[in-house]
Design an enzyme around this catalytic site. Structure first.
Site, PDB file in Angstrom:
ATOM      1  N   GLY A 273       0.860  -1.004   0.059  1.00 17.94           N
ATOM      2  CA  GLY A 273       0.114  -0.028  -0.132  1.00 17.94           C
ATOM      3  C   GLY A 273       0.786   1.206   0.112  1.00 17.94           C
ATOM      4  CB  CYS A 274       4.153   2.085   0.882  1.00 16.97           C
ATOM      5  SG  CYS A 274       3.790   2.502   2.689  1.00 16.97           S
ATOM      6  CD  GLN A 275       3.892   7.135  -5.373  1.00 16.91           C
ATOM      7  OE1 GLN A 275       3.524   8.046  -4.418  1.00 16.91           O
ATOM      8  NE2 GLN A 275       3.901   7.260  -6.718  1.00 16.91           N
TER       9      GLN A 275
END
Length: 141
Positions: A50-52
């Site tokens: 969920g982290c870029q």
């Protein structure tokens, strides 16, 4: 120090700056002060979904406390990781699960993060709480 005392300290530190460029500089400084994560912890299983940016989070449990270590390949995100670790690390699973992390709103972080970084922050907090739940259930078993 309690989680709330640490949050209050961070809120005070950020309130010294009016300009968000200065607050970003503080975030970057916090990130740069984060101890590098050992390469053995930079694994797929420690990568936050969920982290870029790429964010790794390692949790260890001893003497009833959870100790977090982390790192990111993006400077602002590394600062956010540093803040979360400063606040949550070295507390009990219950303290972490019951914590109201109000510092995010109080320092204005939410409004000044891009939607993808905001999602990443939520994903990091969720992962830290999942670790706390896992260690708590292991403790109770």
């Amino acid at each position: 120090m309690t989680i709330n005392e640490i949050q209050d300290e961070i809120i005070e530190e950020f309130s010294a700056f009016d300009d968000w460029m200065d607050k970003y500089a503080l975030l970057i400084e916090l990130g740069n002060s984060l101890a590098p994560l050992d390469d053995k912890y930079k694994t797929e299983s420690n990568l936050i979904e969920g982290c870029q940016s790429r964010v790794w989070l390692q949790a260890d449990y001893s003497d009833g406390l959870i100790h977090f270590q982390g790192e990111s390949d993006a400077v602002i995100v590394k600062g956010i990781v540093s803040l979360l670790i400063k606040i949550i690390s070295d507390h009990t699973p219950d303290e972490i699960l019951n914590a109201d992390l109000y510092f995010v709103d109080k320092i204005g972080l939410k409004e000044h993060l891009s939607p993808t970084r905001s999602n990443g922050l939520v994903a990091m907090l969720k992962q830290m709480r999942l670790y706390a739940m896992a260690f708590k259930s292991r403790e109770e078993a």
